[in-house]
Design an enzyme around this catalytic site. Structure first.
Site, PDB file in Angstrom:
ATOM      1  N   TYR A  23      13.431   1.685   6.278  1.00  0.00           N
ATOM      2  CA  TYR A  23      14.416   1.461   7.342  1.00  0.00           C
ATOM      3  C   TYR A  23      15.439   0.385   6.946  1.00  0.00           C
ATOM      4  CZ  TYR A  23      10.824   3.750  10.319  1.00  0.00           C
ATOM      5  OH  TYR A  23       9.880   4.588  10.860  1.00  0.00           O
ATOM      6  N   HIS A  26       3.512   6.064   4.432  1.00  0.00           N
ATOM      7  CA  HIS A  26       4.518   6.633   5.343  1.00  0.00           C
ATOM      8  C   HIS A  26       4.430   8.166   5.456  1.00  0.00           C
ATOM      9  CE1 HIS A  26       8.716   5.423   7.035  1.00  0.00           C
ATOM     10  NE2 HIS A  26       8.229   6.436   7.713  1.00  0.00           N
ATOM     11  N   ASP A  30       7.309  -1.895  15.100  1.00  0.00           N
ATOM     12  CA  ASP A  30       7.021  -0.885  14.077  1.00  0.00           C
ATOM     13  C   ASP A  30       8.254  -0.704  13.199  1.00  0.00           C
ATOM     14  OD1 ASP A  30       5.063   1.624  13.442  1.00  0.00           O
ATOM     15  OD2 ASP A  30       7.173   2.201  13.205  1.00  0.00           O
ATOM     16  N   LYS A  83       5.539   0.036   6.394  1.00  0.00           N
ATOM     17  CA  LYS A  83       5.039   1.256   5.742  1.00  0.00           C
ATOM     18  C   LYS A  83       5.465   1.322   4.279  1.00  0.00           C
ATOM     19  CE  LYS A  83       5.903   3.503  10.215  1.00  0.00           C
ATOM     20  NZ  LYS A  83       7.208   3.018  10.701  1.00  0.00           N
TER      21      LYS A  83
HETATM   22  P1  NAD Z   1      12.400   8.054  19.989  1.00  0.00           P
HETATM   23  O1  NAD Z   1      11.751   9.295  20.458  1.00  0.00           O
HETATM   24  O2  NAD Z   1      11.834   6.723  20.352  1.00  0.00           O
HETATM   25  O3  NAD Z   1      13.895   8.202  20.464  1.00  0.00           O
HETATM   26  C1  NAD Z   1      14.819   7.159  20.340  1.00  0.00           C
HETATM   27  C2  NAD Z   1      16.097   7.594  21.038  1.00  0.00           C
HETATM   28  O4  NAD Z   1      15.820   7.867  22.421  1.00  0.00           O
HETATM   29  C3  NAD Z   1      17.093   6.433  21.064  1.00  0.00           C
HETATM   30  O5  NAD Z   1      17.935   6.494  19.948  1.00  0.00           O
HETATM   31  C4  NAD Z   1      17.832   6.668  22.363  1.00  0.00           C
HETATM   32  O6  NAD Z   1      18.918   7.496  22.104  1.00  0.00           O
HETATM   33  C5  NAD Z   1      16.865   7.406  23.220  1.00  0.00           C
HETATM   34  N1  NAD Z   1      16.308   6.512  24.284  1.00  0.00           N
HETATM   35  C6  NAD Z   1      15.469   5.456  24.126  1.00  0.00           C
HETATM   36  N2  NAD Z   1      15.163   4.918  25.313  1.00  0.00           N
HETATM   37  C7  NAD Z   1      15.842   5.637  26.248  1.00  0.00           C
HETATM   38  C8  NAD Z   1      15.919   5.555  27.655  1.00  0.00           C
HETATM   39  N3  NAD Z   1      15.230   4.652  28.346  1.00  0.00           N
HETATM   40  N4  NAD Z   1      16.702   6.458  28.298  1.00  0.00           N
HETATM   41  C9  NAD Z   1      17.378   7.400  27.622  1.00  0.00           C
HETATM   42  N5  NAD Z   1      17.329   7.537  26.273  1.00  0.00           N
HETATM   43  C10 NAD Z   1      16.563   6.659  25.590  1.00  0.00           C
HETATM   44  O7  NAD Z   1      12.556   8.189  18.396  1.00  0.00           O
HETATM   45  P2  NAD Z   1      12.241   7.313  17.137  1.00  0.00           P
HETATM   46  O8  NAD Z   1      13.011   6.046  17.145  1.00  0.00           O
HETATM   47  O9  NAD Z   1      12.453   8.201  15.971  1.00  0.00           O
HETATM   48  O10 NAD Z   1      10.683   6.994  17.245  1.00  0.00           O
HETATM   49  C11 NAD Z   1      10.149   5.750  17.664  1.00  0.00           C
HETATM   50  C12 NAD Z   1       9.677   4.945  16.477  1.00  0.00           C
HETATM   51  O11 NAD Z   1       8.721   5.682  15.719  1.00  0.00           O
HETATM   52  C13 NAD Z   1      10.758   4.649  15.440  1.00  0.00           C
HETATM   53  O12 NAD Z   1      11.694   3.708  15.867  1.00  0.00           O
HETATM   54  C14 NAD Z   1       9.921   4.257  14.268  1.00  0.00           C
HETATM   55  O13 NAD Z   1       9.415   2.940  14.432  1.00  0.00           O
HETATM   56  C15 NAD Z   1       8.813   5.282  14.350  1.00  0.00           C
HETATM   57  N6  NAD Z   1       9.067   6.476  13.495  1.00  0.00           N
HETATM   58  C16 NAD Z   1       8.205   6.747  12.487  1.00  0.00           C
HETATM   59  C17 NAD Z   1       8.379   7.856  11.682  1.00  0.00           C
HETATM   60  C18 NAD Z   1       7.383   8.143  10.609  1.00  0.00           C
HETATM   61  O14 NAD Z   1       7.627   9.027   9.780  1.00  0.00           O
HETATM   62  N7  NAD Z   1       6.263   7.461  10.561  1.00  0.00           N
HETATM   63  C19 NAD Z   1       9.468   8.705  11.880  1.00  0.00           C
HETATM   64  C20 NAD Z   1      10.349   8.420  12.915  1.00  0.00           C
HETATM   65  C21 NAD Z   1      10.134   7.316  13.715  1.00  0.00           C
END
Ligand code: NAD
Length: 276
Positions: A50, A108, A45, A75
């Site tokens: 990004y 998005h 994704d 997106k």
């Molecule tokens: P997330 O909730 O996946 O959190 C990521 C953070 O969690 C990492 O930076 C790390 O610090 C921590 N983490 C990950 N695995 C871990 C583990 N096993 N143990 C401990 N800590 C851990 O947040 P995200 O990246 O914002 O969301 C996931 C995906 O959703 C994004 O990468 C993106 O592809 C998507 N996204 C979309 C939007 C949107 O507006 N559509 C906004 C934000 C994110």
């Protein structure tokens, strides 16, 4: 390890667990996505905003994995909403990714103040007809935004990608979407590390009961709710940990205890008022 496929309302399938690359450094994206592909992820994704689509594309090309075994989402950024600009934006994303189509293209954010999401959606319908994306969906749409698409256009979004984690469980929006055949995708599934989700007693208790990590418990909670989820990590160990979630199952009581953490805690922007 076997990642379940979910069938979307257009009969295409999506791997329920994927890998997100928000805030993955463009210079490191190829390596990190290569690690994810090696760990077994087949659903990536990304988004134009990004600035790491190029690294995603390079990792895909280097992997040698057949294109039809991969699921790639990107997106449309807010500034490109409209008719010609949407068409140009997908062309640019495809070129940057080095792909001839994506599997899922999303609006998005609705940016209701711009009042261009209906026109953008009608362009996504055309782009899908031309084979440039297999499925089309939206992100950060609230019920009134979805209702407008349902009333004014011909295609029901395949997915709505929304902020969703135990403290912000979005029950009503999920139920509305699913009542209309719109699957829910979670962004920020681990709360983006912005509150102490992993320290919650309900998460800790389930983790020790199953010999799992708190992150694995939260990913299971999403999966068992039927949500499509793609946690992000830049570290190899966590990338592997987050996909190693098919060897245990949360009980109904454990699910209910995690459900009870919902307190409407939004950690990201509000789609009704966001102006970026
Ligand atoms: P997330 O909730 O996946 O959190 C990521 C953070 O969690 C990492 O930076 C790390 O610090 C921590 N983490 C990950 N695995 C871990 C583990 N096993 N143990 C401990 N800590 C851990 O947040 P995200 O990246 O914002 O969301 C996931 C995906 O959703 C994004 O990468 C993106 O592809 C998507 N996204 C979309 C939007 C949107 O507006 N559509 C906004 C934000 C994110």
């Amino acid at each position: 390890m076997s990642i379940p496929d979910i069938t979307l309302n257009d009969d295409h399938t999506i791997p329920q667990l994927g890998f997100g690359v928000f805030k993955v450094d463009p210079g490191e994206t190829e390596r990190i996505v290569s690690d994810a592909l090696e760990a077994g992820y087949r659903h990536i994704d990304t988004a134009a905003v990004y600035r790491n689509e190029e690294g995603v594309g390079r990792a895909i090309a280097a992997s040698g994995i057949p294109r039809d075994e991969l699921f790639v989402t990107t997106k449309l950024w807010n500034s490109e909403q409209g008719t010609d600009s949407t068409r140009a934006a997908l062309a640019t994303s495809l070129e940057t990714l080095g792909l001839d189509h994506v599997d899922l293209y999303l609006i998005h954010w609705p940016r209701p103040d711009l009042d261009r999401y209906v026109a953008s959606w009608q362009t996504l319908e055309e782009l899908r007809g031309e084979g440039l994306t297999r499925s089309i969906g939206v992100s950060n749409f609230h019920r009134p935004h979805l209702e407008r698409l349902l009333a004014e256009t011909d295609t029901v979004p395949a997915v709505n990608q929304i902020e969703l984690h135990p403290a912000f469980a979005q029950r009503e929006l999920r139920a509305f979407g699913e009542g209309h055949g719109i699957r829910t995708e979670a962004w920020g599934p681990l709360g983006q590390g912005k509150y102490d989700l992993f320290g919650e007693q309900a998460v800790q208790a389930a983790a020790s009961a199953h010999g799992a990590t708190p992150a694995q418990v939260v990913i299971r909670w999403h999966l068992q709710h039927g949500i499509i989820v793609f946690p992000k990590s830049s570290t190899r160990e966590r990338i592997a940990e987050n996909i190693d979630v098919f060897g245990f199952e949360l009980t109904a009581d454990e699910m209910a205890a995690i459900d009870a953490l919902d307190r409407g805690l939004r950690v990201g922007a509000d789609p009704d008022t966001a102006t970026f």
